[in-house]
Each structure stands twice: as C-alpha cells, then as structure tokens.
Design a protein around this motif. Sequence first.
Motif, mmCIF file in Angstrom:
data_model
loop_
_atom_site.group_PDB
_atom_site.id
_atom_site.type_symbol
_atom_site.label_atom_id
_atom_site.label_comp_id
_atom_site.label_asym_id
_atom_site.label_seq_id
_atom_site.Cartn_x
_atom_site.Cartn_y
_atom_site.Cartn_z
ATOM 1 N N GLN A 180 -48.374 44.285 -73.778
ATOM 2 C CA GLN A 180 -48.609 43.109 -74.950
ATOM 3 C C GLN A 180 -49.644 42.271 -74.949
ATOM 4 O OE1 GLN A 180 -44.669 41.561 -74.135
ATOM 5 N NE2 GLN A 180 -43.564 42.370 -75.238
ATOM 6 N N MET A 237 -47.123 47.704 -82.852
ATOM 7 C CA MET A 237 -45.625 47.416 -82.973
ATOM 8 C C MET A 237 -46.039 45.998 -82.911
ATOM 9 S SD MET A 237 -45.625 51.275 -83.189
ATOM 10 C CE MET A 237 -43.632 51.336 -82.623
ATOM 11 N N GLY A 238 -45.546 45.800 -84.129
ATOM 12 C CA GLY A 238 -45.576 43.917 -84.594
ATOM 13 C C GLY A 238 -46.424 43.842 -84.463
ATOM 14 N N GLU A 441 -34.719 32.670 -82.750
ATOM 15 C CA GLU A 441 -35.652 33.373 -81.959
ATOM 16 C C GLU A 441 -36.525 32.934 -80.070
ATOM 17 O OE1 GLU A 441 -40.903 34.947 -81.602
ATOM 18 O OE2 GLU A 441 -39.439 33.982 -82.873
ATOM 19 N N SER A 466 -32.675 49.792 -84.678
ATOM 20 C CA SER A 466 -33.513 48.188 -85.063
ATOM 21 C C SER A 466 -32.952 48.524 -86.380
ATOM 22 C CB SER A 466 -35.439 48.738 -84.854
ATOM 23 O OG SER A 466 -35.118 50.172 -85.678
ATOM 24 N N SER A 515 -36.518 37.921 -79.233
ATOM 25 C CA SER A 515 -37.850 37.791 -80.432
ATOM 26 C C SER A 515 -36.860 38.791 -81.741
ATOM 27 C CB SER A 515 -38.923 38.225 -79.963
ATOM 28 O OG SER A 515 -38.377 39.837 -79.493
ATOM 29 N N SER A 517 -37.924 40.778 -83.030
ATOM 30 C CA SER A 517 -38.594 42.328 -82.592
ATOM 31 C C SER A 517 -36.555 43.225 -82.645
ATOM 32 C CB SER A 517 -39.047 43.495 -82.100
ATOM 33 O OG SER A 517 -38.816 42.564 -80.615
ATOM 34 N N ASP A 518 -36.359 42.228 -81.453
ATOM 35 C CA ASP A 518 -34.727 42.460 -80.824
ATOM 36 C C ASP A 518 -32.978 42.687 -81.908
ATOM 37 O OD1 ASP A 518 -36.055 42.850 -78.493
ATOM 38 O OD2 ASP A 518 -35.563 40.610 -78.099
#
Length: 1139
Positions: A180, A237-238, A441, A466, A515, A517-518
């Motif tokens: 990250q 990714m993201g 978030e 996802s 976040s 993405s979760d």
Amino acid sequence: MFRMKCSLQSCLRANLLFCLGLLLHCGEARVHTEAQAGPLYRVVGSPLSISCNVSGFASAISRKEFEFRIKKPENPKFEINIISTNDQEFGYAIYTQRVRSGGINLKHVTPNSVFFEIQRLEKVDEGEYDCSVINQQLVYDGTYSAKTTVKVIDNSLSVSSPASTSLSYYEGDALTLTCQASSNTVQHTHLSLAWFLHKDGEDNAQPIISLDRDFTLIPGPGFEERYQAGLIRLDKMGEAMYKLNMAQLELSDQGRIYCQAQEWIQDPDHSWYNIAQKDAEETFVNVKAREVVPDTSSLVVRISAQSSTLQEGQELSLFCSVDAQNLQQRFFSLAWLRESVELARIGPTGILSVGPEYSGRVKEGELRAARIGDRDYHLILQPVRTEDQGEFFCRAWHHDRGQDGGFLQGASQDSKSQLVSISATESGLSVEMQNSVSINEGEGLKLTCKVRGVNGQLSVTWQRKSTSTSMAKFNSVISLSQEGVLEKAGEFMSRKVKATRPATDTFTLELDKVSPSDSGVYQCAVSEWKINSKTNSQSKTATVTVAPTDSFVKVHLISRNNVVTVGENVQLMCRIKGPRMPVTLTWSLQRDALTLDNILTLYSDGAISWSGEQHRYQLKVENKQNEVIYYLLINGASHREEGIYQCRVSVFFENVHKKLPPSNPLAVLVQNPESKLHLSITPALIGNINTEIEMKCSVISEPSASSRYAITWLLQQQAENKTIVSSDQDALVTFGPQVPLSHRQRISMRRTKGPSFEFRIRQAMISDNGLYVCEVVEWQQDPHGEWYHFSPVSKTTELTVIEPANDLSLDKKEQQLTVKEGDEVELKCNIISGASSSFFYNVTWLYNGHDSSATNALVQFDHTGLLSYPENQELSGLQGRLRLFRPTQGSFYLGIQRAHVGDGGTYQCQVEQYQLDHEGHWQQKASDSAGPIVLTVNVAEKKLSIVKEIKELNVSRSQDFTIPCHISKQSSSESKFQVTWFWQKETETEQHPIFTTYRNSTLQDRFRKGDQLRFGHPLPNLFSLTVLKPSPVDSGLYFCEVEEWLPSLSHGWMKVAVDTSGYLTVNVYAEGDANAVSETECKSVIWMGILIATAICSLLVILLLVLKIGRSKVTRGKQSGQSLWTEQLPLSTKPSAEN
C-alpha cells in the motif's frame, strides 16, 4: 532638479552622456544570468539542487565567481548570505556550520555555470534564492543575478506491506505480495512503485518490476523474459493497493523482497523531480527445490486436499502436481481417481474428460477441474455426498508426439493416496444473519450470526467475496474452531479482525477501520462437530456496503468577512460535517494560477507544521455535535494574504492516506482604505518661449508618517493624455514612451518639503502648450511592513507659451581698463534691453592688439552651447587663459587669467539672438555690438620716487664731493635699478652721462676717468657717486636718473619707471684761493653768529662782508674756468637691457 552651466566642461559632459545613452538604448544587454525556474517544491529532509549559469561575458573560458543568498518569507526584504565560490567567509553565521560540514555546497560545472546543493532540507530553508555572478569588468551590461523560489513541504508519503516477514515456497509455486502506497501532499504529484529483490551476499537490490509515474510497467534486468511470458505481473488494485504476482518461483528468486514508492512533482520547466522515497518492510521468501527426478522418463506425482474431513454439502478440493525433467517441453495427462473409479482427466492438450459415474454431476456444475500451471492441477467437487468418501489419488502419463501429430501414451505414475471422510448431516442446525449492513469508511464492521438447533460443538468460518455474482468465490476471512482456535486468512493477517462467540448461540465478526474495498458479500458458515467429525454445516450471507469517506464527510469553507480593508482581521471557517474521525487538515492559499502554497498542516495527533509566515495566522478548533469547525484567523490582513483559500482534509487509516475532495475555494479580497489625499497645483501659467517654466503640485492634506508618493505628470492635448515624466514611490524617475530623447533634456522633476513636486520645462516651446495633470498615488505600509497604494488623485493646470517682443540692444559705452600684470581681468558685455530667457545667444569676443591693426575673433559661444576658439597661433596663449561666463540673463563676461602685458589692446563683444521655431529649427532674430574696451596691462603700478633735494656746494680742488641718489619709493620689492649720473654746465643745456650702474651690477665709466670716481651702494635704496680731487672744470649741475626694472610674464625684464633726483650745484675753487669757503661753512658761521650776535656785533659785519666777497669770486670762476671732462671725449656704448 538639474541646473545647467554654460561652460566647456558641462557641454562636453552632456554630449558624452547623450552619446552613451544612445549607445545603451541602441543595443541589447550582453550578460544574461539564468537560474532554475521556480517555485520548486521539495520535501523536508530531501536534497535540493539549483543550477545557475551566465552567458555574455567577453571571455567564455575564464572562471566566473558566483554567490547565493536567500530571502525568507517572514522577512522578504532582508537578504542572507549563504555561500560563495570566491569567499569562504561569505555566509552568515546561521549557514556557516552547514557550509563547512558539506551540508551546503556550491560547485562549478563549467567556468560559466555552478550547481548549488543542500544535502538535507530544513523547514527554515524555504524562501527566494538569489544566484549572483560577480562582475569583474569595468562596466555593467545586462543581468547579473537570477532568483528561484523554493517551497519546503512535509513528507506525507506512506508505504506498507501486510505480508508476514517470512514465507516459504517450492520452486515453481506462485507468489503473491501486496503493498500500500499513498501521499497526502496538497500539490499535484505522481507516485511510482517498484518491487525489489535483495539477494543474500549482494550489496544492492535488483528491481523485479516497476510502475513508473506515467503508469508504464517496466520489468527489471533479468526478469524481462518472465514478464513477456506473463509469469510476472504488477497490478494496481484500487486507490493505494499494488499487487505483485510471480507465477513460477525460481530458486534465484530467494531473498528479501520489498516494495519502494517514490513521489514525483513536475517543476515549472516541465521536468519531473523525485521529492520523496520510502521502502516498505522486507519479506523473506525462501524458495526450496522440488524433488529431483532420477531420469527423463520418470515422473513424480503428488496429491493434497484442502480439507480431508467433510460433511455432506461441503466442497472437496484436490490438488495434484507433476514433476519431471524438461517439464515445459513435455506433454502430460492427469486423472483423479477414487479407489479405482476415475472422476476426471485432463489430456495433453488441456481437454477435460469425466468418468461415466460423474458425468451427470459435471452437467449440474458440481464437478470442476482445470490445469492451473505447468505442473499444477485442481479438482473441485461440491456438494459432496457420503458416497464420495474414500481414498483419492492422482495418476499421470507422459505423452510423446508422433510424426502424424498424434500423441503416444507412456507409462503411468500414481501419487500417494489421500483419504477423504464425508459424514452425513443429521442435525436441526440453522443460521440467521441480517441480510444487509451499511457502514461508513473508517468505522468498525460488526456482523452477528445467530444459530439454533445445536447438538454438538460448533465452529465458524467467516468468508467474503467482493461481488454477489454466483461465479465469484468466497475467500476466508477468519475462522474459529470448535476448540476455540482462531485462525486468520493471509490477506487479513495485518488487519485488526476478530471472530468471537459472546453467547452459545451467537458468533460475531469484528473488522476494524473498514474501507470501500471491504464491501461485498460476507458469509457465516457454522459447522457442527461430534467426536472430531463434522456432522453438519449451515451458512448465511449478508451484503455489506462501506460508504466512502467523501460520501458522508463534507468539507465546506465559509467566512463572514472575506472582503476587508488593509489591517483588518479575517476569519475563515472550515466546517467538517460527519462522524468523528482522526483527520489531517491542510490550509492552502493560491495567489496566482501557477503557485499553490501551504499555510499549515494540522495532524490528527495535534501536531502543527507551519509552511507560511506563522506570525500572520492563528488557528482555533471548535467541536460540535456531528461537526468540527477549524478557524483560521488572519491578523491584520495585507495584500500578501489576498488570494483563494481552501482547506483540504485527509484520513489516514490502514496505512493509507485517504484524501477527501477539497473544500470550496473562497476568495479573500483585501482592499485599500479610502484615500484622504488632497492636492493643490500652480494656477494657469503664461510663459515666454525658450524660458524655464515651473509648476508645483503640493500635498495639502495631513500626510501619514509612513506615506510615500508616486507622481506622474501628464500633458493633455486635443483630448489625448501623454505621460511626460513619472517618479515612483522610491523616487525612481522615468520618462513617458512618447517623449523623444531630445526633449528629455529639457524636462526635470524634483521633490521638496511639504511634500511638493516641482515640474520644470527648460527652453519652453509653443508645442508645450496644453493642460498639465499632476497625478499622485499615495503608498502606505500595512501592519506587516508591506507597501500598498491608494487610488490616484490628480489636479490640472494650463500652460500657455508665447513669443516675446524683440528689441536687442547692448551697452555702447567705451571702457578704459588698466590692470597689473598677473591680475584677473573681467571684461563685461551687457544687454541693456531685449534680454529674455526665451532667446538663445551667440556671443563672439573680438580682439585688436596695441601693435596690430587687424581685428581677430578670440572666442565664440554659440546659441547651442558650443564653445569654440578660432585658430590663431599668435593668440593661442591668450585663448588658453580665457574664461567665459554668464552671471545674469543679460550679461556675458570674458575673464582673462593672469593677464600679460601683451594682452593689452581693444576688446569688443558681438551678440546674435536666436530662437527655436515650432519645427525645432534655429532662427536668428537680431544682432548687436557692444562698445570697445581698451585694456592696458602694466607690469606693476608706477611708484618709483627719488629724493629731489636741491643743493649748492662750494669745494676746493683738494676736497671730494659726493652726488647722492636716494630712492624713497619703489613699485615692487622685486625691482632692479639702473642708475646713471649726469653733469651739465650751468651755461649749457646738454646733459652728459658720467657713470652708470646697471641692474645686473655692471658699472660703466662714461667719461673714462674712473680714477677720479668712486661708486657707492651702502643701502638697497641708496646709491652714491663721489668725485675725487675735482678741478674748477668739474663745476656744474649734477643729478642721477634711476630706471626701475621688473620681470614680466611674457617679455622678461621690462623697464617700468624712470625718475631723476634733485640738482646738486658744485663750485670748485682754483688752487691757492684760501679764503674760499663753502656755503655750508658760511651757514655754520651764520648760525654761530646768531648765537653770539648779541655779544659780538662787529664780527657779524665782518662775516657778511666775507660772504659777499666769496660769492662774487665763485661767479667769476664759472665764467672763465675749464671743464673737468672734455666734451669731445667719446662715451662708451650703453649696455643693452639684456646685458
């Protein structure tokens, strides 16, 4: 104001400056200094480098010396010396230590360029840097310095990797690592990320693959072929996640693998600069070699199961792998078998075939198989049944391709068996969970799973996918076994995730700081166990939606007074609405389209990093329900604080900077206060052409102590304004572009007390008519010492230029002037009528010497100010001592320095009157001549005087007599005298010189009877000549003549005066005449007789008779005696003046 003098020096100086000005305006500057363009944004702790070069010097190969200085934002007018290539002691004390230690250096790249470096930037290094080149030439021609602005910002780059510190793989296995990387920098930046492999025993890490700032993938050296084959990938990714995939690990891949992020910013010259760099934690990857196959025909087959104990309905996952030499160049087929029943087979070309017992289950989608690598195969059977349990193994065959393209199957090789147990479900187990959950978030996610009908021990597995599509696969998040053992999935090892059982019928999943993405579908899978055997499983799913921060946190910037006057306070409010969370807030100011400056950054832990001028701002935070207000107070606003303000918010969690959209821009306008300036100006003027015109513009209002004024004089003609001259607040005077160079010499402006501003026009022309506007702009200092200006205030007056009448007349009176040689002489030529400053005059002085009949021009001063001397060899000495001046408007004086005798003569001046017409051409208006001046120059004033006493003397031939010559006065102390004695018979008129003493002490006996003459000079002013043993012929009149001589400046020694003494009458008696007495003796007897006259009267009578008899004898002697010197005796020639 400039004053002109009509002298040769001033004219030459004016012409020289005029030519120099034309030269400077006709060419461009040669020397040009250039530094790297700014502003440059750099991070605290990073290096700074600024290039600087100069061109245009006469010598391109000689080394130039450079100096670097800085002006800091808190004091932008004060320069601080940093470093110089010429002087080691150049820097101020605050930089001395860093310069000596090498933290700051300045190095020559070429003789004309240098490189300025700061190894580690500090916050105090922010400011405007000035690169100056030392000019070693005599003149300045160009620019010798260049400036670059540097902004020092905080390092907000964050890099982390959630993988464990050590991983172990077999050769050929796949490796996946994530990293990250994010930044909270306000300025526009790009991130680049690279994965590095640092092998044991090697000094430097080698790049595996990188994603540069332009989003281009670049494989590292040695990894190009694997990248081209698709075996190495780097995926973003993201927003902040970067994933490394290595499909087939090699033994050479063993080592420490880490990711490195770099932050780049684009400088004004469009080049990209790396402002920050950080590495994530290293992960040690151990790659083990696979079992070595003994020969080329041998195979090694392995089998493994994800879970060997299952319940009905669960998934059976079987993995098989094949190892052989030259694996990639060979063909294989592989089958999965239960006992002796074949489930499925994948042929050498990758085609799947299914055994007859399981063909129906393929159609139902319960069986799936695929080749997932060169050596790896995967089979999935779901849901399983009790009849599916037993021993499973894999069987592999090697295939050779024949000439016809067909495959020939070789011997088979089986793996070891894998026992799989499947139990039947005999329970009333049921699971309940909410269908959907929405969360913000950054908040914690908590899911609750309720179970009913429990008969044994329970385990729970929390899974996530996802998307909600049926093809998506659930991935494990965390599991809690029936023994209470907690096991996290690899992807969540670095996350704060918990699986708990707060009650016998309740399971919970807690995930901290979620976040977007979760978001996805979460499944709670509960299994029932009896005696270490799973008897039943049930699951429920819930859809979780994580709202991004910017959807529920709103940032809004407002102000109640964003339009203020200089010196007033401004309060800005940044309102952050939403749930409480730790945020980082940055205040920024944009003054122009190119520059975005940070004011301050307030971090979530309360720390403040100031980037601007701290003393101008104050910060306050106010907490309210569902809202936090951040106040920025500008104390005493100035124009420097004017611009567009924004507050920017970011949230930092899970090692990622989450930037929210910036607030709305808010413009702060700082206006100047209303001007209280009042002016007065000279009333309408009427002036003569070619005169000097003066206008005055005065401030009549009460000025401020700090006030400065910028003044512009404009001419308004035919409704058009033309700028004549202006003076800025620093008193720098500039002319308007419409004013020609020839007219600029006539115009001047100066400031006087009051304050007042005087505007002068010399040699006024008709074209100068019009309305003159005095425009004044007042400047004052704001509370921070910055200058700002008010609106201009103006006053107007009118000028009318007229042409005066012409009546030139000079003084015609003749003048007589007598001076002493060496004196200063002043000859005057006066205009008695017609003198005006609107005219220009051509003055010529004429000269006629005493010994010449010709009249010559001596000197001329024409109407343009040009002084000239007509060539004349005879007059060159006189011309070199002339001085021409003009004390008044109507007077022209000629001065002669150290006048010579030869300067005497007649002088006369002629004057011609000129005037410029409207086209700028000279026109003669009149002419006249003054009366002559007769100059006489004497060496000295004649003061010679000789004592003129008249005496009579009776002497005998045996008595000597002396002829004195006494000088009572002389013209100068430097005088020299020539004395000549003369003798004259009483009966004649001719005078005979008898003796001369010259000024050079030469003596001359004029009658050549020197044995009878004796010369005496007892005193400087007393000369005497004694006649020895005279005879009756020597009787007569005697006197002396004195010539006075003085040195002249031009003619050597000159006779300046002549004078004679009184007469001495001498009577010489013949031999034997004893009764002869002198007059003196007679007088003595008379005086004695007077004293005793009373006693002896008879003696008086006798004495009178004796005197009478003596006089008669003398008279007879004069008539019959012979001269002492014969008249026919020739005289010696008198020496010349030079002798």
